[in-house]
Structures are given as C-alpha cells and as structure tokens.
Design a protein around this motif. Sequence first.
Motif, PDB file in Angstrom:
ATOM      1  N   ARG A  23       0.791  -1.187  -0.130  1.00 14.54           N
ATOM      2  CA  ARG A  23       0.016  -0.067  -0.011  1.00 14.54           C
ATOM      3  C   ARG A  23       0.788   1.335  -0.041  1.00 14.54           C
ATOM      4  N   VAL A  24       1.998   1.240   0.716  1.00 18.06           N
ATOM      5  CA  VAL A  24       3.059   2.477   0.705  1.00 18.06           C
ATOM      6  C   VAL A  24       3.685   2.503  -0.352  1.00 18.06           C
ATOM      7  N   ARG A  25       4.073   1.300  -0.972  1.00 15.22           N
ATOM      8  CA  ARG A  25       4.801   1.118  -2.313  1.00 15.22           C
ATOM      9  C   ARG A  25       4.004   1.877  -3.211  1.00 15.22           C
ATOM     10  N   GLU A  26       2.738   1.771  -3.277  1.00 11.64           N
ATOM     11  CA  GLU A  26       1.753   2.073  -4.280  1.00 11.64           C
ATOM     12  C   GLU A  26       1.749   3.726  -4.248  1.00 11.64           C
ATOM     13  N   GLU A  27       1.563   4.176  -3.149  1.00 10.33           N
ATOM     14  CA  GLU A  27       1.469   5.743  -2.832  1.00 10.33           C
ATOM     15  C   GLU A  27       3.046   6.416  -3.281  1.00 10.33           C
ATOM     16  N   LEU A  28       4.120   5.407  -2.820  1.00  9.07           N
ATOM     17  CA  LEU A  28       5.366   6.211  -3.236  1.00  9.07           C
ATOM     18  C   LEU A  28       5.505   6.301  -4.857  1.00  9.07           C
ATOM     19  N   ALA A  29       5.081   5.043  -5.580  1.00  3.97           N
ATOM     20  CA  ALA A  29       5.169   5.105  -6.888  1.00  3.97           C
ATOM     21  C   ALA A  29       4.608   6.246  -7.549  1.00  3.97           C
ATOM     22  N   GLN A  30       3.263   6.621  -6.972  1.00  3.27           N
ATOM     23  CA  GLN A  30       2.607   7.768  -7.632  1.00  3.27           C
ATOM     24  C   GLN A  30       3.190   9.094  -7.356  1.00  3.27           C
ATOM     25  N   ALA A  31       3.761   9.398  -6.137  1.00  2.00           N
ATOM     26  CA  ALA A  31       4.244  10.615  -5.485  1.00  2.00           C
ATOM     27  C   ALA A  31       5.708  10.857  -6.113  1.00  2.00           C
ATOM     28  N   CYS A  32       6.475   9.769  -6.510  1.00  2.00           N
ATOM     29  CA  CYS A  32       8.010   9.964  -6.717  1.00  2.00           C
ATOM     30  C   CYS A  32       8.626   8.942  -7.518  1.00  2.00           C
ATOM     31  N   SER A  33       7.728   7.837  -8.257  1.00  2.00           N
ATOM     32  CA  SER A  33       8.291   6.990  -8.837  1.00  2.00           C
ATOM     33  C   SER A  33       9.261   6.052  -8.071  1.00  2.00           C
ATOM     34  N   GLY A  34       8.884   5.950  -6.864  1.00  2.00           N
ATOM     35  CA  GLY A  34       9.988   5.199  -5.974  1.00  2.00           C
ATOM     36  C   GLY A  34      11.295   5.654  -5.589  1.00  2.00           C
ATOM     37  N   ARG A  35      11.606   7.187  -5.849  1.00  2.00           N
ATOM     38  CA  ARG A  35      12.589   7.631  -5.380  1.00  2.00           C
ATOM     39  C   ARG A  35      12.335   8.346  -4.254  1.00  2.00           C
ATOM     40  N   ILE A  36      13.260   8.026  -3.201  1.00  2.00           N
ATOM     41  CA  ILE A  36      12.823   8.392  -1.771  1.00  2.00           C
ATOM     42  C   ILE A  36      14.238   9.083  -1.159  1.00  2.00           C
ATOM     43  N   VAL A  37      14.161   9.991  -0.209  1.00  2.00           N
ATOM     44  CA  VAL A  37      15.260  10.072   0.763  1.00  2.00           C
ATOM     45  C   VAL A  37      14.866   9.620   2.032  1.00  2.00           C
ATOM     46  N   LEU A  38      16.012   8.925   2.513  1.00  2.00           N
ATOM     47  CA  LEU A  38      16.143   8.403   3.947  1.00  2.00           C
ATOM     48  C   LEU A  38      17.029   9.327   4.694  1.00  2.00           C
ATOM     49  N   THR A  39      16.539   9.775   5.998  1.00  2.00           N
ATOM     50  CA  THR A  39      17.335  10.601   6.989  1.00  2.00           C
ATOM     51  C   THR A  39      17.093  10.104   8.217  1.00  2.00           C
ATOM     52  N   ALA A  40      17.795  10.873   9.145  1.00  2.00           N
ATOM     53  CA  ALA A  40      17.484  10.680  10.584  1.00  2.00           C
ATOM     54  C   ALA A  40      16.765  11.656  10.961  1.00  2.00           C
ATOM     55  N   ASN A  41      15.871  11.348  12.080  1.00  2.00           N
ATOM     56  CA  ASN A  41      15.031  12.167  12.526  1.00  2.00           C
ATOM     57  C   ASN A  41      15.881  12.851  13.870  1.00  2.00           C
ATOM     58  N   ALA A  42      15.518  14.201  13.833  1.00  2.00           N
ATOM     59  CA  ALA A  42      16.305  14.903  15.052  1.00  2.00           C
ATOM     60  C   ALA A  42      15.220  14.859  16.340  1.00  2.00           C
ATOM     61  N   PRO A  43      15.641  13.720  17.120  1.00  2.00           N
ATOM     62  CA  PRO A  43      14.645  13.527  18.329  1.00  2.00           C
ATOM     63  C   PRO A  43      14.867  14.406  19.426  1.00  2.00           C
ATOM     64  N   ASP A  44      13.820  14.708  20.403  1.00  2.00           N
ATOM     65  CA  ASP A  44      13.841  15.145  21.591  1.00  2.00           C
ATOM     66  C   ASP A  44      14.386  14.467  22.541  1.00  2.00           C
ATOM     67  N   THR A  45      14.549  13.112  22.360  1.00  2.00           N
ATOM     68  CA  THR A  45      15.009  12.157  23.649  1.00  2.00           C
ATOM     69  C   THR A  45      15.537  11.198  22.610  1.00  2.00           C
ATOM     70  N   GLU A  46      16.807  10.447  23.260  1.00  4.15           N
ATOM     71  CA  GLU A  46      17.284   8.990  22.754  1.00  4.15           C
ATOM     72  C   GLU A  46      16.074   7.972  22.207  1.00  4.15           C
ATOM     73  N   GLU A  47      15.191   7.954  22.971  1.00  3.38           N
ATOM     74  CA  GLU A  47      14.185   6.830  22.718  1.00  3.38           C
ATOM     75  C   GLU A  47      13.424   7.217  21.479  1.00  3.38           C
ATOM     76  N   GLU A  48      13.342   8.494  20.763  1.00  7.20           N
ATOM     77  CA  GLU A  48      12.715   8.747  19.697  1.00  7.20           C
ATOM     78  C   GLU A  48      13.599   8.764  18.364  1.00  7.20           C
ATOM     79  N   ARG A  49      14.776   8.078  18.705  1.00  5.02           N
ATOM     80  CA  ARG A  49      15.285   7.794  17.343  1.00  5.02           C
ATOM     81  C   ARG A  49      14.773   7.023  16.481  1.00  5.02           C
TER      82      ARG A  49
END
Length: 153
Positions: A23-49
């Motif tokens: 389901r997510v893959r289909e949405e990504l195909a429509q939004a960006c032809s499967g091209r994504i950027v993966l990055t780190a979240n900037a969490p408030d706490t260690e537990e939210e990484r």
Amino acid sequence: MSKFLGSHAINMDAKGRLAIPARVREELAQACSGRIVLTANAPDTEEERCLLIYPEPQWEALRPEIEALPNMNRRARRLQRLMLGYATPLELDSVGRVLVPPTLRDYARFEKKLMVIGQGKKLELWNEERWFAWLDEASADDDMPPEMEALSL
C-alpha cells in the motif's frame, strides 16, 4: 500530494534490506516513482530515534528550509547536521525493497523487526521495540500546544 497513513510491521534482512509494504509502495510510486530520501529524525530524546522517509519531491521542497535555518543556533545546527548529514537518496527496486545504509541502521538502532508509520507527507521507520515502548510512555507531562487544545477529534 502524498498522504501516508497507518502503521505496518516489517522485517529487515541481515544485509539491511527491507520491503516497503504494498500500500505504501503504491503511494510512493505515484508520488515519486519510488525515489525517496531516507534520513535521521532529530529527536527530543534518545528513545525517539527513528528514520524519516520522504518522497524525493517532498524532500527537495523541505531541504532549502533546513539549509536556511540559522546555524548559529545550537538546536537548528543539530537538526541540520542530522537531517542533511544523514540524508540518503534511494530508489525502490523492482520488488519494492531498499537497502538501509549501515550508518542509518546504527543511528536508529535497527534490528530485524521494524515499524513503518505514516505521517501524512512522510513516513517514519522505527525499531519495533522502541516504537511500542514509545507508545507505552506516559505523555501526560508534556504541555499541550494551543493548536491541539482547539482540535476536536
């Protein structure tokens, strides 16, 4: 515009590959032809990484805003270092898999079991154990912003 919703339990193999749910893959195909950027979240706490998955066009719209933050501000500089420093362009393969780089796997403390969490314009990718621990946390101590107080669910 993407509208990622829901949560999905997935597995990462020993090489660091994971299959994006159909389901997510289909949405990504429509939004960006499967091209994504993966990055780190900037969490408030260690537990939210966790990691953030942006469709490439969404990331390209956000990136200048991150770059424009005042880097003399400590929190802004941290956000820039994490989000820009870990940003990794990726493309889903023919069966909807991506290889998560070791640096990002280490940052988010990934093991085999992961959770993909829809956040509207982006997705979050969590270590499953950390996700459920975060859900179980008592958040009553947090101040509620006025925007939430006016929200009727």
